[in-house]
Design an enzyme around this catalytic site. Structure first.
Site, PDB file in Angstrom:
ATOM      1  N   LYS A   1       0.810  -1.232   0.000  1.00  0.00           N
ATOM      2  CA  LYS A   1       0.000   0.000   0.000  1.00  0.00           C
ATOM      3  C   LYS A   1       0.842   1.280   0.000  1.00  0.00           C
ATOM      4  CE  LYS A   1      -4.101  -2.000   2.137  1.00  0.00           C
ATOM      5  NZ  LYS A   1      -5.162  -1.882   3.134  1.00  0.00           N
TER       6      LYS A   1
ATOM      7  N   ASP B   1      -9.806   2.819   1.814  1.00  0.00           N
ATOM      8  CA  ASP B   1      -9.896   2.320   3.206  1.00  0.00           C
ATOM      9  C   ASP B   1     -10.287   3.486   4.101  1.00  0.00           C
ATOM     10  OD1 ASP B   1      -9.055  -0.318   2.814  1.00  0.00           O
ATOM     11  OD2 ASP B   1      -6.928   0.179   3.056  1.00  0.00           O
TER      12      ASP B   1
HETATM   13  P1  NAP Z   1      -0.461  -3.066  11.407  1.00  0.00           P
HETATM   14  O1  NAP Z   1      -0.011  -1.913  10.582  1.00  0.00           O
HETATM   15  O2  NAP Z   1       0.380  -4.286  11.498  1.00  0.00           O
HETATM   16  O3  NAP Z   1      -0.707  -2.502  12.917  1.00  0.00           O
HETATM   17  C1  NAP Z   1      -1.047  -3.381  13.963  1.00  0.00           C
HETATM   18  C2  NAP Z   1      -1.383  -2.572  15.227  1.00  0.00           C
HETATM   19  O4  NAP Z   1      -1.889  -3.503  16.196  1.00  0.00           O
HETATM   20  C3  NAP Z   1      -0.211  -1.859  15.873  1.00  0.00           C
HETATM   21  O5  NAP Z   1      -0.666  -0.673  16.477  1.00  0.00           O
HETATM   22  C4  NAP Z   1       0.222  -2.880  16.961  1.00  0.00           C
HETATM   23  O6  NAP Z   1       0.897  -2.302  18.047  1.00  0.00           O
HETATM   24  C5  NAP Z   1      -1.136  -3.368  17.398  1.00  0.00           C
HETATM   25  N1  NAP Z   1      -1.146  -4.687  18.046  1.00  0.00           N
HETATM   26  C6  NAP Z   1      -0.909  -5.887  17.476  1.00  0.00           C
HETATM   27  N2  NAP Z   1      -1.085  -6.868  18.368  1.00  0.00           N
HETATM   28  C7  NAP Z   1      -1.439  -6.274  19.542  1.00  0.00           C
HETATM   29  C8  NAP Z   1      -1.755  -6.757  20.848  1.00  0.00           C
HETATM   30  N3  NAP Z   1      -1.741  -8.056  21.133  1.00  0.00           N
HETATM   31  N4  NAP Z   1      -2.116  -5.864  21.801  1.00  0.00           N
HETATM   32  C9  NAP Z   1      -2.145  -4.535  21.525  1.00  0.00           C
HETATM   33  N5  NAP Z   1      -1.849  -4.012  20.315  1.00  0.00           N
HETATM   34  C10 NAP Z   1      -1.498  -4.872  19.324  1.00  0.00           C
HETATM   35  O7  NAP Z   1      -1.894  -3.602  10.948  1.00  0.00           O
HETATM   36  P2  NAP Z   1      -3.077  -2.767  10.188  1.00  0.00           P
HETATM   37  O8  NAP Z   1      -2.894  -2.879   8.730  1.00  0.00           O
HETATM   38  O9  NAP Z   1      -3.171  -1.439  10.830  1.00  0.00           O
HETATM   39  O10 NAP Z   1      -4.356  -3.678  10.546  1.00  0.00           O
HETATM   40  C11 NAP Z   1      -4.835  -3.776  11.881  1.00  0.00           C
HETATM   41  C12 NAP Z   1      -6.168  -4.507  11.924  1.00  0.00           C
HETATM   42  O11 NAP Z   1      -7.138  -3.790  11.155  1.00  0.00           O
HETATM   43  C13 NAP Z   1      -6.163  -5.924  11.350  1.00  0.00           C
HETATM   44  O12 NAP Z   1      -6.939  -6.736  12.202  1.00  0.00           O
HETATM   45  C14 NAP Z   1      -6.843  -5.772   9.993  1.00  0.00           C
HETATM   46  O13 NAP Z   1      -7.527  -6.946   9.591  1.00  0.00           O
HETATM   47  C15 NAP Z   1      -7.852  -4.670  10.289  1.00  0.00           C
HETATM   48  N6  NAP Z   1      -8.249  -3.916   9.081  1.00  0.00           N
HETATM   49  C16 NAP Z   1      -9.575  -3.883   8.747  1.00  0.00           C
HETATM   50  C17 NAP Z   1      -9.994  -3.193   7.620  1.00  0.00           C
HETATM   51  C18 NAP Z   1     -11.443  -3.164   7.250  1.00  0.00           C
HETATM   52  O14 NAP Z   1     -11.770  -2.858   6.082  1.00  0.00           O
HETATM   53  N7  NAP Z   1     -12.359  -3.417   8.166  1.00  0.00           N
HETATM   54  C19 NAP Z   1      -9.053  -2.505   6.824  1.00  0.00           C
HETATM   55  C20 NAP Z   1      -7.696  -2.523   7.202  1.00  0.00           C
HETATM   56  C21 NAP Z   1      -7.306  -3.240   8.341  1.00  0.00           C
HETATM   57  P3  NAP Z   1       2.502  -2.062  18.010  1.00  0.00           P
HETATM   58  O15 NAP Z   1       2.699  -0.777  17.246  1.00  0.00           O
HETATM   59  O16 NAP Z   1       2.892  -1.953  19.432  1.00  0.00           O
HETATM   60  O17 NAP Z   1       3.113  -3.246  17.314  1.00  0.00           O
END
Ligand code: NAP
Length: 277
Positions: free
Chosen positions: A66, A102
């Site tokens: 992305k 998004d």
């Molecule tokens: P990302 O860039 O990898 O970010 C992950 C985030 O989650 C970071 O802030 C990380 O904290 C935190 N995290 C991970 N495990 C954790 C835990 N056990 N406890 C507390 N914090 C935790 O991922 P992303 O792309 O932002 O996606 C995040 C989520 O959004 C995913 O579940 C994805 O499926 C969902 N999503 C949904 C949509 C939709 O259309 N509904 C679109 C995009 C994403 P740290 O910084 O400390 O590592």
């Protein structure tokens, strides 16, 4: 001639976008097809050149491309450029133009449920890619009071520092956010904590959540996370990630075709694919 659309990512086999977009093309009686393409990071540049050369009319971009795709596009829309991530590309007048549906999809999903968003006190949990799109979008639409909490505090601080829009934002540790949860009208959960298969995970305890608050969890697998279950039990209104997923797809379809697709139909396909009721 049939128009070809697609989604690129690594991995890509899990994507539900082909099912949704192909159904929308058929439903609108458009002679188009949408195909998943497995593109690894080292092939991204060649892939974009190749897609343009063979006339791919538009495509979605998923993890991990992305941000990396931006230098290979001819133009990037202003919000997507500010966020630094593109998930939709459209071929217009010989150019590949990038958008971030998004971000726009999340805003549409949330503002459908909540009026006067700009007056609300909002907490974003997480500081990853999705949080960045959501935080920037909220502020670009006039929300001011938006705090960020994250497991790694420095990432929340960096996100706030990076965002060019007017704001009153604090970076909080998870513990600090847990303590003052009752202060927020809207809580947006963007971490992967609680996503399948880690169904029992939550970023923190929501014992201090107030009854009238609104909790949006952008996770869509499962459709009801542990956080949403508990928030509902405490009397909060809740929203899962399905609406954001639907609207990001619908907005991409609209950018490509100029037609607003049937979002109820899209939602039903997603729900069935994800195993929900
Ligand atoms: P990302 O860039 O990898 O970010 C992950 C985030 O989650 C970071 O802030 C990380 O904290 C935190 N995290 C991970 N495990 C954790 C835990 N056990 N406890 C507390 N914090 C935790 O991922 P992303 O792309 O932002 O996606 C995040 C989520 O959004 C995913 O579940 C994805 O499926 C969902 N999503 C949904 C949509 C939709 O259309 N509904 C679109 C995009 C994403 P740290 O910084 O400390 O590592």
């Amino acid at each position: 001639m049939k128009k070809i659309y697609g989604v690129i990512g690594d991995p890509i086999a899990h994507s539900i976008s082909p099912a949704i977009q192909n159904d929308a093309f058929t439903h609108q009686e458009l002679d188009c097809i949408y195909h998943p393409f497995h593109i690894t990071p080292e092939n991204l540049s060649d892939a974009v050149k190749g897609m343009k050369a063979i006339g791919i009319a538009g495509f979605n971009i998923t993890i991990p491309h992305k941000t990396a795709i931006i230098p290979y596009l001819d133009e990037v829309d202003e919000l997507a450029a500010t966020i630094g991530a593109v998930n939709t590309v459209s071929y217009q007048d010989g150019k590949y133009i990038g958008y971030n549906t998004d971000a726009m999809g999340f805003y549409k999903a949330l503002s459908d449920q909540i009026s006067n968003l700009t007056e609300k006190k909002i907490l974003v949990i997480g500081a990853g890619g999705a949080a960045r799109a959501i935080y920037f979008t909220l502020l670009s639409h006039g929300a001011i009071s938006v705090d960020i909490t994250n497991r790694t505090l420095e990432k929340a601080e960096a996100l706030i520092a990076d965002c060019p829009f007017e704001k009153q934002s604090a970076a909080l540790t998870l513990l600090q956010a847990e303590e003052k949860l009752a202060d927020y009208d809207v809580i947006i959960q963007t971490t992967s904590a609680g996503m399948s298969p880690h169904l029992d995970a939550m970023p923190f305890s929501i014992r201090n959540l107030s009854e009238g608050s609104f909790v949006s969890d952008i996770i869509y697998n499962p459709l009801e996370t542990k956080l949403l279950k508990e928030a509902k039990q405490k009397g909060a209104d809740v929203q899962n990630g399905l609406d954001m997923l639907v609207y990001q797809a619908a907005l991409a379809f609209q950018i490509w075709t100029g037609i607003t697709p049937d979002t109820t139909r899209m939602k039903n396909i997603m729900r069935t694919t994800l195993g929900g009721k």
